[in-house]
Scaffold this motif. Structure first.
Motif, PDB file in Angstrom:
ATOM      1  N   VAL A  42     -19.237 -13.403 -11.381  1.00 35.22           N
ATOM      2  CA  VAL A  42     -18.193 -12.400 -11.634  1.00 35.22           C
ATOM      3  C   VAL A  42     -17.377 -12.778 -12.865  1.00 35.22           C
ATOM      4  N   VAL A  43     -16.996 -14.035 -12.974  1.00 40.93           N
ATOM      5  CA  VAL A  43     -16.224 -14.488 -14.136  1.00 40.93           C
ATOM      6  C   VAL A  43     -17.015 -14.252 -15.419  1.00 40.93           C
ATOM      7  N   GLU A  57     -16.104  -1.425 -27.681  1.00 41.05           N
ATOM      8  CA  GLU A  57     -17.034  -0.632 -26.881  1.00 41.05           C
ATOM      9  C   GLU A  57     -16.360   0.036 -25.693  1.00 41.05           C
ATOM     10  N   ASP A  58     -15.390  -0.613 -25.093  1.00 42.36           N
ATOM     11  CA  ASP A  58     -14.661  -0.045 -23.966  1.00 42.36           C
ATOM     12  C   ASP A  58     -13.318  -0.753 -23.918  1.00 42.36           C
ATOM     13  N   ALA A  59     -12.310  -0.099 -23.422  1.00 31.27           N
ATOM     14  CA  ALA A  59     -10.971  -0.670 -23.488  1.00 31.27           C
ATOM     15  C   ALA A  59     -10.629  -1.565 -22.308  1.00 31.27           C
ATOM     16  N   VAL A  60     -11.305  -1.421 -21.179  1.00 31.03           N
ATOM     17  CA  VAL A  60     -10.929  -2.187 -20.001  1.00 31.03           C
ATOM     18  C   VAL A  60     -12.169  -2.706 -19.273  1.00 31.03           C
ATOM     19  N   VAL A  61     -11.958  -3.761 -18.488  1.00 30.54           N
ATOM     20  CA  VAL A  61     -12.999  -4.279 -17.603  1.00 30.54           C
ATOM     21  C   VAL A  61     -12.589  -3.916 -16.186  1.00 30.54           C
ATOM     22  N   THR A  62     -13.473  -3.208 -15.497  1.00 32.08           N
ATOM     23  CA  THR A  62     -13.191  -2.739 -14.139  1.00 32.08           C
ATOM     24  C   THR A  62     -14.269  -3.231 -13.192  1.00 32.08           C
ATOM     25  N   VAL A  63     -14.094  -2.934 -11.920  1.00 34.66           N
ATOM     26  CA  VAL A  63     -15.122  -3.252 -10.931  1.00 34.66           C
ATOM     27  C   VAL A  63     -16.429  -2.559 -11.321  1.00 34.66           C
ATOM     28  N   GLY A  64     -16.335  -1.345 -11.826  1.00 33.69           N
ATOM     29  CA  GLY A  64     -17.528  -0.614 -12.244  1.00 33.69           C
ATOM     30  C   GLY A  64     -18.288  -1.313 -13.357  1.00 33.69           C
ATOM     31  N   THR A  65     -17.566  -1.877 -14.324  1.00 34.31           N
ATOM     32  CA  THR A  65     -18.257  -2.585 -15.403  1.00 34.31           C
ATOM     33  C   THR A  65     -18.875  -3.879 -14.883  1.00 34.31           C
ATOM     34  N   VAL A  66     -18.213  -4.537 -13.939  1.00 33.88           N
ATOM     35  CA  VAL A  66     -18.790  -5.739 -13.319  1.00 33.88           C
ATOM     36  C   VAL A  66     -20.046  -5.358 -12.534  1.00 33.88           C
ATOM     37  N   ALA A  67     -19.979  -4.258 -11.794  1.00 36.72           N
ATOM     38  CA  ALA A  67     -21.142  -3.791 -11.032  1.00 36.72           C
ATOM     39  C   ALA A  67     -22.317  -3.546 -11.967  1.00 36.72           C
ATOM     40  N   HIS A  68     -22.064  -2.880 -13.076  1.00 33.64           N
ATOM     41  CA  HIS A  68     -23.126  -2.597 -14.050  1.00 33.64           C
ATOM     42  C   HIS A  68     -23.699  -3.894 -14.614  1.00 33.64           C
ATOM     43  N   GLN A  69     -22.830  -4.811 -15.006  1.00 38.25           N
ATOM     44  CA  GLN A  69     -23.265  -6.077 -15.605  1.00 38.25           C
ATOM     45  C   GLN A  69     -24.119  -6.888 -14.638  1.00 38.25           C
ATOM     46  N   GLY A  71     -25.754  -5.633 -11.978  1.00 39.07           N
ATOM     47  CA  GLY A  71     -26.813  -4.849 -11.359  1.00 39.07           C
ATOM     48  C   GLY A  71     -26.578  -4.615  -9.877  1.00 39.07           C
ATOM     49  N   LEU A  72     -25.315  -4.403  -9.509  1.00 40.00           N
ATOM     50  CA  LEU A  72     -24.938  -4.191  -8.112  1.00 40.00           C
ATOM     51  C   LEU A  72     -24.370  -2.793  -7.915  1.00 40.00           C
ATOM     52  N   ASP A  73     -24.297  -2.380  -6.652  1.00 42.86           N
ATOM     53  CA  ASP A  73     -23.578  -1.146  -6.374  1.00 42.86           C
ATOM     54  C   ASP A  73     -22.079  -1.449  -6.408  1.00 42.86           C
ATOM     55  N   HIS A  74     -21.283  -0.402  -6.452  1.00 45.72           N
ATOM     56  CA  HIS A  74     -19.834  -0.559  -6.595  1.00 45.72           C
ATOM     57  C   HIS A  74     -19.228  -1.350  -5.437  1.00 45.72           C
ATOM     58  N   SER A  75     -19.657  -1.086  -4.215  1.00 50.00           N
ATOM     59  CA  SER A  75     -19.049  -1.776  -3.068  1.00 50.00           C
ATOM     60  C   SER A  75     -19.376  -3.267  -3.081  1.00 50.00           C
ATOM     61  N   GLY A  76     -20.595  -3.636  -3.471  1.00 61.08           N
ATOM     62  CA  GLY A  76     -20.942  -5.060  -3.558  1.00 61.08           C
ATOM     63  C   GLY A  76     -20.126  -5.764  -4.626  1.00 61.08           C
ATOM     64  N   ALA A  77     -20.001  -5.133  -5.789  1.00 61.53           N
ATOM     65  CA  ALA A  77     -19.196  -5.703  -6.865  1.00 61.53           C
ATOM     66  C   ALA A  77     -17.730  -5.782  -6.462  1.00 61.53           C
ATOM     67  N   SER A  78     -17.256  -4.773  -5.746  1.00 57.66           N
ATOM     68  CA  SER A  78     -15.864  -4.755  -5.299  1.00 57.66           C
ATOM     69  C   SER A  78     -15.568  -5.945  -4.389  1.00 57.66           C
ATOM     70  N   ARG A  79     -16.486  -6.233  -3.484  1.00 62.77           N
ATOM     71  CA  ARG A  79     -16.308  -7.399  -2.594  1.00 62.77           C
ATOM     72  C   ARG A  79     -16.294  -8.702  -3.391  1.00 62.77           C
ATOM     73  N   MET A  80     -17.198  -8.816  -4.358  1.00 66.35           N
ATOM     74  CA  MET A  80     -17.253 -10.038  -5.164  1.00 66.35           C
ATOM     75  C   MET A  80     -15.997 -10.202  -6.009  1.00 66.35           C
ATOM     76  N   VAL A  81     -15.514  -9.098  -6.572  1.00 65.09           N
ATOM     77  CA  VAL A  81     -14.277  -9.144  -7.354  1.00 65.09           C
ATOM     78  C   VAL A  81     -13.107  -9.510  -6.455  1.00 65.09           C
ATOM     79  N   ARG A  82     -13.024  -8.884  -5.277  1.00 63.98           N
ATOM     80  CA  ARG A  82     -11.945  -9.192  -4.332  1.00 63.98           C
ATOM     81  C   ARG A  82     -11.942 -10.686  -3.992  1.00 63.98           C
ATOM     82  N   ASP A  83     -13.115 -11.239  -3.722  1.00 61.60           N
ATOM     83  CA  ASP A  83     -13.211 -12.661  -3.391  1.00 61.60           C
ATOM     84  C   ASP A  83     -12.785 -13.542  -4.569  1.00 61.60           C
ATOM     85  N   ALA A  84     -13.161 -13.153  -5.788  1.00 62.42           N
ATOM     86  CA  ALA A  84     -12.774 -13.919  -6.969  1.00 62.42           C
ATOM     87  C   ALA A  84     -11.271 -13.835  -7.218  1.00 62.42           C
TER      88      ALA A  84
END
Length: 153
Positions: A42-43, A57-69, A71-84
């Motif tokens: 995640v980091v 290229e983009d102004a902000v880093v969001t859960v969606g951009t982490v999910a894309h980077q 290769g996860l769905d939004h909910s999986g990335a959201s959990r990983m971000v929450r844990d981080a």
């Protein structure tokens, strides 16, 4: 292309071999616990996207951009971000443009984890290529960076 020069199977053999080994080893050596490899992922995803934001290229880093980077769905990335965030590696703030969106940034602990991960990655590369001539090591590193940049990794 002759089989001896076919890098595809070699690349995927290496990915399979290394992916089973690096995650636990790196996380254990960096954080003392093998389950924290997700924090490293995640980091690195936040930093990769933040550097793109600096490039315009983009102004902000969001859960969606982490999910894309990752290769996860939004909910999986959201959990990983929450844990981080809970572990203290990331901070979350509301976007200035859209209050419904959360912007992510590294904390001081996240910067330290990233620096440790990068040191570990360099050490692993050095160990894996220790028997190679220096010119080969530099050339291979250059090709790896080029491939990673070309695929947006």
């Amino acid at each position: 292309m002759r089989e001896g020069h076919d890098g595809g199977p070699a690349l995927f053999r290496l990915v399979r071999f290394w992916s089973r080994r690096w995650a636990g080893r790196a996380s254990e050596e960096l954080t003392g616990e093998s389950r924290h490899v997700q924090h490293i992922l995640v980091v690195e995803a936040v930093v990769t996207n933040a550097s793109r934001a600096v490039a315009g290229e983009d102004a902000v880093v969001t859960v969606g951009t982490v999910a894309h980077q990752l290769g996860l769905d939004h909910s999986g990335a959201s959990r990983m971000v929450r844990d981080a965030v809970e572990a203290g590696y990331l901070a979350r703030a509301a976007s200035e443009r859209d209050r419904r969106r959360a912007c992510l940034r590294l904390t001081e602990s996240g910067e330290e984890l990233l620096a440790s991960a990068r040191r570990w990655q360099r050490q692993a590369f050095d160990e894996l290529t220790a028997s190679w001539p220096e010119d080969d090591r530099r050339r291979f590193a250059s090709y790896l960076r080029r491939l990673a940049d070309d695929v947006g990794a």
